[in-house]
Design a protein around this motif. Structure first.
Motif, PDB file in Angstrom:
ATOM      1  N   SER A  71       0.816  -1.231   0.000  1.00 14.30           N
ATOM      2  CA  SER A  71       0.000   0.000   0.000  1.00 14.30           C
ATOM      3  C   SER A  71       0.843   1.272   0.000  1.00 14.30           C
ATOM      4  N   GLY A  72       2.159   1.141   0.184  1.00 14.19           N
ATOM      5  CA  GLY A  72       3.019   2.324   0.282  1.00 14.19           C
ATOM      6  C   GLY A  72       3.168   3.081  -1.036  1.00 14.19           C
ATOM      7  N   TYR A  73       3.825   4.217  -0.936  1.00 11.63           N
ATOM      8  CA  TYR A  73       4.005   5.143  -2.065  1.00 11.63           C
ATOM      9  C   TYR A  73       4.738   4.472  -3.239  1.00 11.63           C
ATOM     10  N   ILE A  74       5.933   3.959  -2.985  1.00 14.62           N
ATOM     11  CA  ILE A  74       6.716   3.331  -4.062  1.00 14.62           C
ATOM     12  C   ILE A  74       6.058   2.017  -4.482  1.00 14.62           C
ATOM     13  N   ALA A  75       5.635   1.231  -3.488  1.00 15.54           N
ATOM     14  CA  ALA A  75       5.084  -0.099  -3.780  1.00 15.54           C
ATOM     15  C   ALA A  75       3.824  -0.017  -4.637  1.00 15.54           C
ATOM     16  N   SER A  76       3.007   1.011  -4.438  1.00 16.51           N
ATOM     17  CA  SER A  76       1.775   1.125  -5.224  1.00 16.51           C
ATOM     18  C   SER A  76       2.093   1.262  -6.713  1.00 16.51           C
ATOM     19  N   VAL A 128      -0.085  -6.415   2.952  1.00  9.71           N
ATOM     20  CA  VAL A 128      -0.435  -5.142   3.608  1.00  9.71           C
ATOM     21  C   VAL A 128      -0.651  -5.451   5.090  1.00  9.71           C
ATOM     22  N   ARG A 129      -0.520  -4.393   5.926  1.00  9.34           N
ATOM     23  CA  ARG A 129      -0.712  -4.659   7.353  1.00  9.34           C
ATOM     24  C   ARG A 129      -2.180  -4.841   7.689  1.00  9.34           C
ATOM     25  N   ASN A 130      -3.022  -4.059   6.983  1.00  9.14           N
ATOM     26  CA  ASN A 130      -4.439  -4.096   7.329  1.00  9.14           C
ATOM     27  C   ASN A 130      -5.315  -4.163   6.077  1.00  9.14           C
ATOM     28  N   ALA A 145       8.552  -3.010   2.196  1.00  8.75           N
ATOM     29  CA  ALA A 145       8.009  -2.560   3.488  1.00  8.75           C
ATOM     30  C   ALA A 145       9.120  -2.198   4.457  1.00  8.75           C
ATOM     31  N   SER A 146       9.052  -1.027   5.004  1.00  6.62           N
ATOM     32  CA  SER A 146       9.981  -0.556   6.030  1.00  6.62           C
ATOM     33  C   SER A 146       9.478   0.800   6.471  1.00  6.62           C
ATOM     34  N   PRO A 147       9.486   1.081   7.775  1.00 10.00           N
ATOM     35  CA  PRO A 147       8.966   2.380   8.202  1.00 10.00           C
ATOM     36  C   PRO A 147       9.879   3.528   7.761  1.00 10.00           C
ATOM     37  N   MET A 167      15.687  10.666  -2.396  1.00 10.18           N
ATOM     38  CA  MET A 167      14.364  11.183  -2.049  1.00 10.18           C
ATOM     39  C   MET A 167      13.425  10.998  -3.253  1.00 10.18           C
ATOM     40  N   VAL A 168      12.325  10.305  -3.025  1.00  8.22           N
ATOM     41  CA  VAL A 168      11.440   9.932  -4.132  1.00  8.22           C
ATOM     42  C   VAL A 168      10.287  10.934  -4.245  1.00  8.22           C
ATOM     43  N   ILE A 169      10.100  11.448  -5.452  1.00  9.58           N
ATOM     44  CA  ILE A 169       8.995  12.378  -5.724  1.00  9.58           C
ATOM     45  C   ILE A 169       8.222  11.896  -6.954  1.00  9.58           C
ATOM     46  N   LEU A 222      -0.454  10.502   3.040  1.00  4.96           N
ATOM     47  CA  LEU A 222       0.776  11.261   2.761  1.00  4.96           C
ATOM     48  C   LEU A 222       1.997  10.469   3.214  1.00  4.96           C
ATOM     49  N   ASN A 223       2.973  10.294   2.330  1.00  2.18           N
ATOM     50  CA  ASN A 223       4.219   9.611   2.703  1.00  2.18           C
ATOM     51  C   ASN A 223       5.305  10.659   2.983  1.00  2.18           C
ATOM     52  N   THR A 224       6.383  10.212   3.603  1.00  2.94           N
ATOM     53  CA  THR A 224       7.403  11.158   4.107  1.00  2.94           C
ATOM     54  C   THR A 224       8.082  11.985   3.012  1.00  2.94           C
TER      55      THR A 224
HETATM   56  P1  NDP Z   1       5.530   4.475   2.672  1.00  2.00           P
HETATM   57  O1  NDP Z   1       5.484   4.985   4.068  1.00  2.00           O
HETATM   58  O2  NDP Z   1       4.525   4.935   1.717  1.00  2.00           O
HETATM   59  O3  NDP Z   1       5.580   2.891   2.677  1.00  2.00           O
HETATM   60  C1  NDP Z   1       6.137   2.153   3.700  1.00  2.00           C
HETATM   61  C2  NDP Z   1       5.467   0.809   3.734  1.00  2.00           C
HETATM   62  O4  NDP Z   1       6.031   0.002   4.783  1.00  2.00           O
HETATM   63  C3  NDP Z   1       3.972   0.904   4.015  1.00  2.00           C
HETATM   64  O5  NDP Z   1       3.291   0.059   3.136  1.00  2.00           O
HETATM   65  C4  NDP Z   1       3.864   0.414   5.438  1.00  2.00           C
HETATM   66  O6  NDP Z   1       2.648  -0.235   5.716  1.00  2.00           O
HETATM   67  C5  NDP Z   1       4.977  -0.600   5.483  1.00  2.00           C
HETATM   68  N1  NDP Z   1       5.330  -0.893   6.873  1.00  2.00           N
HETATM   69  C6  NDP Z   1       5.843  -0.079   7.805  1.00  2.00           C
HETATM   70  N2  NDP Z   1       5.955  -0.731   8.972  1.00  2.00           N
HETATM   71  C7  NDP Z   1       5.497  -1.992   8.767  1.00  2.00           C
HETATM   72  C8  NDP Z   1       5.337  -3.160   9.570  1.00  2.00           C
HETATM   73  N3  NDP Z   1       5.680  -3.171  10.867  1.00  2.00           N
HETATM   74  N4  NDP Z   1       4.810  -4.281   9.009  1.00  2.00           N
HETATM   75  C9  NDP Z   1       4.447  -4.297   7.700  1.00  2.00           C
HETATM   76  N5  NDP Z   1       4.565  -3.223   6.888  1.00  2.00           N
HETATM   77  C10 NDP Z   1       5.090  -2.097   7.425  1.00  2.00           C
HETATM   78  O7  NDP Z   1       6.996   4.847   2.166  1.00  2.00           O
HETATM   79  P2  NDP Z   1       7.769   4.664   0.783  1.00  2.00           P
HETATM   80  O8  NDP Z   1       6.937   4.072  -0.257  1.00  2.00           O
HETATM   81  O9  NDP Z   1       8.439   5.933   0.558  1.00  2.00           O
HETATM   82  O10 NDP Z   1       8.881   3.609   1.237  1.00  2.00           O
HETATM   83  C11 NDP Z   1       8.952   2.300   0.721  1.00  2.00           C
HETATM   84  C12 NDP Z   1      10.360   1.801   0.843  1.00  2.00           C
HETATM   85  O11 NDP Z   1      11.232   2.652   0.105  1.00  2.00           O
HETATM   86  C13 NDP Z   1      10.916   1.768   2.269  1.00  2.00           C
HETATM   87  O12 NDP Z   1      11.729   0.626   2.381  1.00  2.00           O
HETATM   88  C14 NDP Z   1      11.767   3.036   2.316  1.00  2.00           C
HETATM   89  O13 NDP Z   1      12.796   2.935   3.268  1.00  2.00           O
HETATM   90  C15 NDP Z   1      12.312   3.044   0.904  1.00  2.00           C
HETATM   91  N6  NDP Z   1      12.792   4.339   0.418  1.00  2.00           N
HETATM   92  C16 NDP Z   1      11.948   5.409   0.306  1.00  2.00           C
HETATM   93  C17 NDP Z   1      12.397   6.616  -0.189  1.00  2.00           C
HETATM   94  C18 NDP Z   1      11.517   7.806  -0.356  1.00  2.00           C
HETATM   95  O14 NDP Z   1      12.007   8.917  -0.538  1.00  2.00           O
HETATM   96  N7  NDP Z   1      10.194   7.658  -0.348  1.00  2.00           N
HETATM   97  C19 NDP Z   1      13.828   6.791  -0.567  1.00  2.00           C
HETATM   98  C20 NDP Z   1      14.616   5.601  -0.435  1.00  2.00           C
HETATM   99  C21 NDP Z   1      14.111   4.423   0.035  1.00  2.00           C
HETATM  100  P3  NDP Z   1       1.333   0.581   6.166  1.00  2.00           P
HETATM  101  O15 NDP Z   1       0.789   1.133   4.885  1.00  2.00           O
HETATM  102  O16 NDP Z   1       0.491  -0.442   6.797  1.00  2.00           O
HETATM  103  O17 NDP Z   1       1.793   1.658   7.093  1.00  2.00           O
END
Ligand code: NDP
Length: 319
Positions: free
Chosen positions: A9-14, A31-33, A80-82, A187-189, A197-199
């Motif tokens: 569900s994250g920004y890059i993963a989507s 996904v977590r939920n 997945a990674s916070p 930094m991903v844009i 909103l992602n970081t």
């Molecule tokens: P997002 O916050 O959008 O995505 C992070 C994802 O990690 C979410 O899907 C989140 O799930 C999941 N996650 C976090 N904690 C857990 C957990 N305990 N169990 C399962 N899932 C978890 O961020 P990005 O898409 O930006 O990041 C994705 C990856 O890219 C990460 O590894 C990040 O470190 C890496 N990255 C990102 C950059 C950036 O600028 N955006 C730059 C370089 C690397 P949930 O949706 O449930 O919270």
């Protein structure tokens, strides 16, 4: 063609899921939920999702949580990674999910008999912070590794989490004979598919949301579409190996503000730096390896425009 995407569900993963479905893959998405529509609706509405997307509930901190999502897959994309800076307990909020979570995912991979390759989403955070000076004439490349002790001293906890996670991953795959490639984006844009909103998009939002100052920081910048594409290329190209840094341009926030002003001349943007120290210098990051994956490197200015337009469309900002 069955693959798994963790943290789907994250920004890059989507974007990764979208492109994988477009290329005809069947995607097992963790996904977590799965019952939260904010985390899943933008995925289940993608073209091809009805036929070829399956959601799995998994948490990085639960052992064996990823077994069923990974079982039967030829490829695993572990994204997945916070990614937060504002944490109270770095160990519990960042380090454990990043490091233990990565080992947890790789342990499920080690059990698989169908696995061909793992693509790990690392970061330039795991590359840049080794104490060597970074100035405009310095070219950073994939041979650089961040030093976790230096990062800990600087209390850069997210950087520590990515550095330790990538290091633990390389040790694990070497021991178990797993084929792994890492993608190390800056930094991903670019446009957001998810409604939250992602970081990294927040870093742009902060500048256009009435801030008085811009940070005295210099980052590499890369478009989310290039990042997603690089993951798939790194999976599909048999000779892909090792790490791939992904940086289109390295730019100080003052430069980001200058480009935003060019794009949106009427917008109120911060005019001052947050401190009166000299600007943190820029540096270069080699594009050589990433270019071998056929990455386009969408220009920073386009990425910034796409980010702002997407933030407007999703009502994070109005002007
Ligand atoms: P997002 O916050 O959008 O995505 C992070 C994802 O990690 C979410 O899907 C989140 O799930 C999941 N996650 C976090 N904690 C857990 C957990 N305990 N169990 C399962 N899932 C978890 O961020 P990005 O898409 O930006 O990041 C994705 C990856 O890219 C990460 O590894 C990040 O470190 C890496 N990255 C990102 C950059 C950036 O600028 N955006 C730059 C370089 C690397 P949930 O949706 O449930 O919270």
């Amino acid at each position: 063609k069955v693959v798994c995407v963790t943290g789907a569900s994250g920004y890059i993963a989507s974007w990764l899921v979208k492109y994988l479905l477009q290329r005809g893959y069947t995607v097992k998405a963790s996904v977590r939920n799965p019952s939260d529509p904010k985390k899943t609706e933008h995925l289940t509405s993608l073209d091809g999702a009805k036929e070829r997307l399956e959601l799995f509930k998994a948490d990085l901190l639960e052992e064996c949580s990823f077994d069923s999502a990974i079982d039967g897959c030829e490829g695993v994309f572990h994204t997945a990674s916070p990614f937060y800076h504002d944490v109270k307990d770095p160990e519990a909020e960042l380090l454990d999910p990043a490091v233990k979570g990565t080992l947890n995912v790789l342990s499920s991979c080690a059990k698989s008999t169908s696995l061909r390759r793992v693509v790990l989403t690392s970061s330039v955070a795991a590359v840049l912070y080794n104490g060597k000076p970074r100035t405009p004439d310095v070219v950073v490349d994939e041979a650089w590794f961040s030093d976790p002790n230096i990062c800990k001293e600087l209390k850069l906890w997210y950087v520590v989490s990515k550095t330790l996670a990538e290091d633990a991953a390389w040790k694990f795959v070497k021991e178990k004979g797993i084929d792994m490639v890492t993608i190390n984006p800056a930094m991903v844009i670019g446009p957001l598919l998810q409604p939250t909103l992602n970081t990294s998009a927040a870093a742009v939002l902060n500048l256009i949301n009435g801030a008085q100052t811009f940070p005295n920081s210099t980052f590499g910048w890369i478009n989310v579409k290039d990042v997603a594409n690089a993951h798939i290329q790194a999976y599909e190209i048999p000779s892909a190996n090792g790490r791939y840094c992904l940086v289109e341009t390295v730019a100080h926030f003052s430069e980001i503000v200058r480009i935003l002003h060019e794009l949106y001349p009427d917008l109120q943007l911060p005019e001052r730096c947050a401190d009166d120290k000299p600007f943190v210098p820029t540096y270069q990051v080699s594009k050589e390896k990433a270019s071998s994956l056929g990455i386009e490197f969408i220009p920073l200015k386009i990425g910034l425009k796409e980010t702002v337009e997407s933030l407007k469309e999703k009502k994070f900002v109005s002007f």
